[in-house]
Motif scaffolding. Sequence first.
Motif, PDB file in Angstrom:
ATOM      1  N   HIS A  36      27.106  46.876  20.597  1.00 29.99           N
ATOM      2  CA  HIS A  36      26.331  47.725  19.706  1.00 29.99           C
ATOM      3  C   HIS A  36      24.878  47.266  19.691  1.00 29.99           C
ATOM      4  N   PRO A  37      23.909  48.182  19.632  1.00 29.39           N
ATOM      5  CA  PRO A  37      22.496  47.780  19.656  1.00 29.39           C
ATOM      6  C   PRO A  37      22.035  47.038  18.413  1.00 29.39           C
ATOM      7  N   ILE A  38      22.878  46.928  17.410  1.00 28.83           N
ATOM      8  CA  ILE A  38      22.480  46.176  16.220  1.00 28.83           C
ATOM      9  C   ILE A  38      22.259  44.704  16.563  1.00 28.83           C
ATOM     10  N   ASN A  39      22.942  44.199  17.595  1.00 24.85           N
ATOM     11  CA  ASN A  39      22.760  42.805  18.014  1.00 24.85           C
ATOM     12  C   ASN A  39      21.324  42.558  18.476  1.00 24.85           C
ATOM     13  N   LEU A  40      20.777  43.490  19.239  1.00 30.80           N
ATOM     14  CA  LEU A  40      19.393  43.340  19.695  1.00 30.80           C
ATOM     15  C   LEU A  40      18.406  43.475  18.541  1.00 30.80           C
ATOM     16  N   SER A  41      18.738  44.313  17.568  1.00 31.74           N
ATOM     17  CA  SER A  41      17.857  44.462  16.417  1.00 31.74           C
ATOM     18  C   SER A  41      17.836  43.195  15.571  1.00 31.74           C
ATOM     19  N   VAL A  42      18.981  42.572  15.401  1.00 32.17           N
ATOM     20  CA  VAL A  42      19.034  41.308  14.668  1.00 32.17           C
ATOM     21  C   VAL A  42      18.275  40.227  15.437  1.00 32.17           C
ATOM     22  N   LEU A  43      18.417  40.207  16.760  1.00 37.48           N
ATOM     23  CA  LEU A  43      17.665  39.260  17.585  1.00 37.48           C
ATOM     24  C   LEU A  43      16.162  39.489  17.427  1.00 37.48           C
ATOM     25  N   ARG A  44      15.744  40.756  17.407  1.00 35.68           N
ATOM     26  CA  ARG A  44      14.323  41.084  17.222  1.00 35.68           C
ATOM     27  C   ARG A  44      13.822  40.542  15.892  1.00 35.68           C
ATOM     28  N   ILE A  45      14.577  40.737  14.831  1.00 29.35           N
ATOM     29  CA  ILE A  45      14.158  40.276  13.507  1.00 29.35           C
ATOM     30  C   ILE A  45      14.074  38.751  13.473  1.00 29.35           C
ATOM     31  N   ILE A  46      15.028  38.069  14.077  1.00 30.93           N
ATOM     32  CA  ILE A  46      15.033  36.601  14.087  1.00 30.93           C
ATOM     33  C   ILE A  46      13.852  36.069  14.903  1.00 30.93           C
ATOM     34  N   ILE A  47      13.608  36.639  16.054  1.00 29.82           N
ATOM     35  CA  ILE A  47      12.516  36.167  16.922  1.00 29.82           C
ATOM     36  C   ILE A  47      11.164  36.380  16.255  1.00 29.82           C
ATOM     37  N   PHE A  48      10.945  37.549  15.677  1.00 24.29           N
ATOM     38  CA  PHE A  48       9.645  37.793  15.047  1.00 24.29           C
ATOM     39  C   PHE A  48       9.461  36.974  13.776  1.00 24.29           C
ATOM     40  N   THR A  49      10.538  36.711  13.045  1.00 24.01           N
ATOM     41  CA  THR A  49      10.431  35.818  11.890  1.00 24.01           C
ATOM     42  C   THR A  49      10.044  34.418  12.352  1.00 24.01           C
ATOM     43  N   TYR A  50      10.658  33.954  13.431  1.00 25.28           N
ATOM     44  CA  TYR A  50      10.319  32.635  13.964  1.00 25.28           C
ATOM     45  C   TYR A  50       8.876  32.592  14.457  1.00 25.28           C
TER      46      TYR A  50
END
Length: 173
Positions: A36-50
């Motif tokens: 599901h593309p939600i995995n990439l969206s969560v990765l995006r949020i984690i990377i940009f927060t970092y």
Amino acid sequence: YIIRIYLLSILFGGFGAYHFNTGFKRIKSFFQERCHPINLSVLRIIIFTYLLVGGFHQSAITFSKLGKDALVPPFGWGFLLDVPYPSAEVVTFLVYLFWISCVFGLLGIFTLRSIQASTILGFFIIGLPMMYGKINSYYIIWHILLLMSFGPKTHLLSIDAILKKRKSFPSID
């Protein structure tokens, strides 16, 4: 000591031989599995927060104030010493642009374009301290940005997705 090495090599050799037959199928199925593309969206949020809290901004500004004389480029990158060096004000401006694109990427405003802008600016912002000899492993974050900039499915948890659902927002991605 030698007997331990032999026993470990037999153990790992047996483990490798066992997984050699089924390993290729597992690896192939791992990389070809649909998710599901939600995995990439969560990765995006984690990377940009970092990227926003990681301190990359301040280190780029600090190193840019050292000047061109302190540059110690990594092996093979010496040709960059002939390139005009940007001033600290230009680097500060680029850091602010990087920060804005990271905020847009985190919130999901023009998601794909903000990821691409962060990738381009991040190459400079994250790479600048490395030109002064500060080699860390956080350049891997830039590689994740590079991979995400080619993926069209990172906008699921975003403001773009909410506005697109209302059909009042034209998509530029």
